[in-house]
Design a protein around this motif. Sequence first.
Motif, PDB file in Angstrom:
ATOM      1  N   SER A 174     -46.781  -0.415 -48.282  1.00 34.14           N
ATOM      2  CA  SER A 174     -48.105   0.188 -48.097  1.00 34.14           C
ATOM      3  C   SER A 174     -48.467   1.000 -49.334  1.00 34.14           C
ATOM      4  N   GLY A 175     -49.512   1.810 -49.202  1.00 39.89           N
ATOM      5  CA  GLY A 175     -49.945   2.624 -50.332  1.00 39.89           C
ATOM      6  C   GLY A 175     -48.993   3.784 -50.592  1.00 39.89           C
ATOM      7  N   GLY A 176     -48.320   4.235 -49.547  1.00 41.07           N
ATOM      8  CA  GLY A 176     -47.447   5.399 -49.688  1.00 41.07           C
ATOM      9  C   GLY A 176     -45.964   5.051 -49.632  1.00 41.07           C
ATOM     10  N   PHE A 208     -50.489  -1.143 -57.250  1.00 41.47           N
ATOM     11  CA  PHE A 208     -51.728  -1.937 -57.243  1.00 41.47           C
ATOM     12  C   PHE A 208     -52.926  -1.012 -57.502  1.00 41.47           C
ATOM     13  N   ASP A 209     -52.947   0.138 -56.797  1.00 37.51           N
ATOM     14  CA  ASP A 209     -54.100   1.049 -56.915  1.00 37.51           C
ATOM     15  C   ASP A 209     -54.206   1.626 -58.331  1.00 37.51           C
ATOM     16  N   LYS A 210     -53.054   2.022 -58.907  1.00 31.76           N
ATOM     17  CA  LYS A 210     -53.076   2.647 -60.240  1.00 31.76           C
ATOM     18  C   LYS A 210     -53.449   1.639 -61.319  1.00 31.76           C
ATOM     19  N   GLY A 240     -57.071  -0.631 -54.781  1.00 32.55           N
ATOM     20  CA  GLY A 240     -56.854  -1.599 -55.848  1.00 32.55           C
ATOM     21  C   GLY A 240     -56.258  -2.925 -55.431  1.00 32.55           C
ATOM     22  N   GLY A 241     -55.466  -2.926 -54.337  1.00 37.75           N
ATOM     23  CA  GLY A 241     -54.785  -4.160 -53.932  1.00 37.75           C
ATOM     24  C   GLY A 241     -55.735  -5.339 -53.752  1.00 37.75           C
ATOM     25  N   PRO A 242     -56.737  -5.180 -52.878  1.00 38.44           N
ATOM     26  CA  PRO A 242     -57.653  -6.305 -52.666  1.00 38.44           C
ATOM     27  C   PRO A 242     -58.425  -6.670 -53.938  1.00 38.44           C
ATOM     28  N   ILE A 290     -57.331  -6.392 -57.118  1.00 35.92           N
ATOM     29  CA  ILE A 290     -56.439  -7.146 -58.015  1.00 35.92           C
ATOM     30  C   ILE A 290     -56.237  -8.558 -57.467  1.00 35.92           C
ATOM     31  N   GLU A 291     -56.059  -8.660 -56.160  1.00 36.44           N
ATOM     32  CA  GLU A 291     -55.884  -9.999 -55.577  1.00 36.44           C
ATOM     33  C   GLU A 291     -57.114 -10.870 -55.860  1.00 36.44           C
ATOM     34  N   ARG A 292     -58.298 -10.275 -55.723  1.00 34.16           N
ATOM     35  CA  ARG A 292     -59.538 -11.029 -55.968  1.00 34.16           C
ATOM     36  C   ARG A 292     -59.609 -11.469 -57.437  1.00 34.16           C
ATOM     37  N   GLY A 317     -47.600  -3.478 -43.368  1.00 35.86           N
ATOM     38  CA  GLY A 317     -48.207  -2.501 -44.287  1.00 35.86           C
ATOM     39  C   GLY A 317     -49.331  -3.146 -45.089  1.00 35.86           C
ATOM     40  N   GLY A 318     -50.171  -2.307 -45.686  1.00 35.49           N
ATOM     41  CA  GLY A 318     -51.379  -2.778 -46.361  1.00 35.49           C
ATOM     42  C   GLY A 318     -51.163  -3.899 -47.367  1.00 35.49           C
ATOM     43  N   VAL A 319     -50.077  -3.823 -48.158  1.00 35.51           N
ATOM     44  CA  VAL A 319     -49.843  -4.831 -49.202  1.00 35.51           C
ATOM     45  C   VAL A 319     -49.508  -6.199 -48.583  1.00 35.51           C
ATOM     46  N   THR A 324     -53.339  -3.198 -42.714  1.00 34.64           N
ATOM     47  CA  THR A 324     -53.811  -1.896 -43.214  1.00 34.64           C
ATOM     48  C   THR A 324     -53.863  -0.940 -42.024  1.00 34.64           C
ATOM     49  N   ASP A 325     -54.028   0.356 -42.323  1.00 34.95           N
ATOM     50  CA  ASP A 325     -53.890   1.360 -41.272  1.00 34.95           C
ATOM     51  C   ASP A 325     -54.845   1.120 -40.104  1.00 34.95           C
ATOM     52  N   ASN A 326     -54.290   1.242 -38.913  1.00 35.57           N
ATOM     53  CA  ASN A 326     -55.044   0.993 -37.681  1.00 35.57           C
ATOM     54  C   ASN A 326     -54.343   1.719 -36.547  1.00 35.57           C
TER      55      ASN A 326
HETATM   56  O1  KG4 Z   1     -50.862   0.501 -44.930  1.00 29.72           O
HETATM   57  P1  KG4 Z   1     -52.024   1.020 -45.686  1.00 29.72           P
HETATM   58  O2  KG4 Z   1     -53.399   0.743 -45.152  1.00 29.72           O
HETATM   59  O3  KG4 Z   1     -51.954   2.563 -45.894  1.00 29.72           O
HETATM   60  C1  KG4 Z   1     -50.775   3.267 -46.109  1.00 29.72           C
HETATM   61  O4  KG4 Z   1     -50.053   3.521 -45.116  1.00 29.72           O
HETATM   62  O5  KG4 Z   1     -50.536   3.563 -47.295  1.00 29.72           O
HETATM   63  O6  KG4 Z   1     -51.889   0.438 -47.177  1.00 29.72           O
HETATM   64  C2  KG4 Z   1     -52.855   0.669 -48.142  1.00 29.72           C
HETATM   65  C3  KG4 Z   1     -52.388   0.010 -49.425  1.00 29.72           C
HETATM   66  C4  KG4 Z   1     -53.267   0.329 -50.629  1.00 29.72           C
HETATM   67  O7  KG4 Z   1     -52.438   0.720 -51.700  1.00 29.72           O
HETATM   68  C5  KG4 Z   1     -53.951  -1.001 -50.924  1.00 29.72           C
HETATM   69  O8  KG4 Z   1     -54.251  -1.187 -52.301  1.00 29.72           O
HETATM   70  C6  KG4 Z   1     -52.906  -1.981 -50.455  1.00 29.72           C
HETATM   71  O9  KG4 Z   1     -52.386  -1.411 -49.277  1.00 29.72           O
HETATM   72  N1  KG4 Z   1     -53.503  -3.294 -50.144  1.00 29.72           N
HETATM   73  C7  KG4 Z   1     -53.212  -4.420 -50.842  1.00 29.72           C
HETATM   74  C8  KG4 Z   1     -54.033  -5.440 -50.297  1.00 29.72           C
HETATM   75  N2  KG4 Z   1     -54.779  -4.898 -49.290  1.00 29.72           N
HETATM   76  C9  KG4 Z   1     -54.446  -3.585 -49.213  1.00 29.72           C
HETATM   77  N3  KG4 Z   1     -52.352  -4.642 -51.843  1.00 29.72           N
HETATM   78  C10 KG4 Z   1     -52.289  -5.885 -52.349  1.00 29.72           C
HETATM   79  N4  KG4 Z   1     -53.064  -6.902 -51.902  1.00 29.72           N
HETATM   80  C11 KG4 Z   1     -53.940  -6.732 -50.892  1.00 29.72           C
HETATM   81  N5  KG4 Z   1     -54.703  -7.739 -50.465  1.00 29.72           N
END
Ligand code: KG4
Length: 371
Positions: free
Chosen positions: A150-152, A180-182, A193-195, A197-199, A306-308, A338-340
């Motif tokens: 995830s992001g953290g 990804f975000d940085k 940044g993740g989505p 960069i993927e795009r 997790g988000g990634v 992603t967070d839900n």
């Molecule tokens: O799980 P999450 O929603 O929040 C945390 O618990 O941190 O994860 C958010 C992270 C962000 O860093 C975002 O850039 C990444 O997940 N993320 C992605 C993608 N979608 C979200 N990273 C890579 N590719 C993606 N498609």
Amino acid sequence: MVNITPPLHHSIAPGPLLLAIETSCDETAIAVLRGRELLASEVASQVAAHQPYGGVVPEVASRHHLQHAPRLLERAVELAGISLGEVDAFAATGGPGLASSLMIGASLAKGLALGFGKPYLAINHLEGHLLSPFFSSGGGIEPNVSLIVSGGHTLLVEVNGVSDYRILGRTVDDAAGEAFDKVAKMLGLGYPGGPEIERCAAGGDPNRFDLPRSMLHSGDANFSFSGLKTAVRYLLPKLLVIPTEREGSHDATSELVRSLGVFAPMDDSVLRDLCASFQRAVVDVLVAKTVTAARAARRKLVTVSGGVSCNRELRAQMSLGCERAGLELHFAEPQLCTDNAAMIAFAAMLRRERGEATPLTTEINPNLALA
Ligand code: KG4
Ligand code: ZN
């Protein structure tokens, strides 16, 4: 600004009615779960509010939680077709996360539990992610090696059952999502940044830039992504154009742009290949370390959450890696990555089924450990 996640419908099965609130970071989310049937899952995204800052601003996040939570609660209850008085237990994320954000969800859930005389459950956000791949299967939790990205956090966990977790490895610096975000920020792309960069990586050449796969052969299950981020930073000036001073003038904008180290991309194909190469470097390490950890722990099943784990390149390469290693693989469904609050409700339901409840005196813990 409010994204409504379509509910996941399982076969109608009776069971306790549970309402869960997630406010650990920048999403306000509320879900209603009856047994294994998700009746509502609402997410109010704050992306637009944080975008100008290129990251989450804690005070902005907590103000948004305060503003959105009551409306979201009303909507979740209405969508679920229930009344608050029917709810059997109230849950909230108790940590880890931003203190001022966690407090809002936990206080709301505690207030509801107190007001309606029902149990309260504080759920570890990471446990929510970790169990989320099992939500869709509707079954029990099978022993597995779980990758939470995830992001953290970037964690590898041996899971033997609910609440029986052993940390195998974690990132020693940046989390994968943070990288990804940085990197997206460095490239002038949006947040998160993740989505982005993927795009941008779509159709790019993942082998054009030789970026480091840190700690790939470290002999443990830990990760490091800050070296990769730095490698991209050092590569940038060689690839991108520094805005030049206008003839004879020191215009303030160009000065500022230069002093901030912001560059303009040379061309789209460089950006595409750089994003694809960065993404592949992150994914290669995640896949190799996860497969090795699963083998070492003698587990047949790998789960990813997790988000990634929304990332399609990660999904494709992890599927390939697990198939080659003879491992079974479950991903969390994309709307649960992603967070839900649905994942928090699911974890709370599993704990409630074990007769657990959390005392109302339990405080939120921004550094709450999984194990
Ligand atoms: O799980 P999450 O929603 O929040 C945390 O618990 O941190 O994860 C958010 C992270 C962000 O860093 C975002 O850039 C990444 O997940 N993320 C992605 C993608 N979608 C979200 N990273 C890579 N590719 C993606 N498609
Ligand atoms: Zn999360």
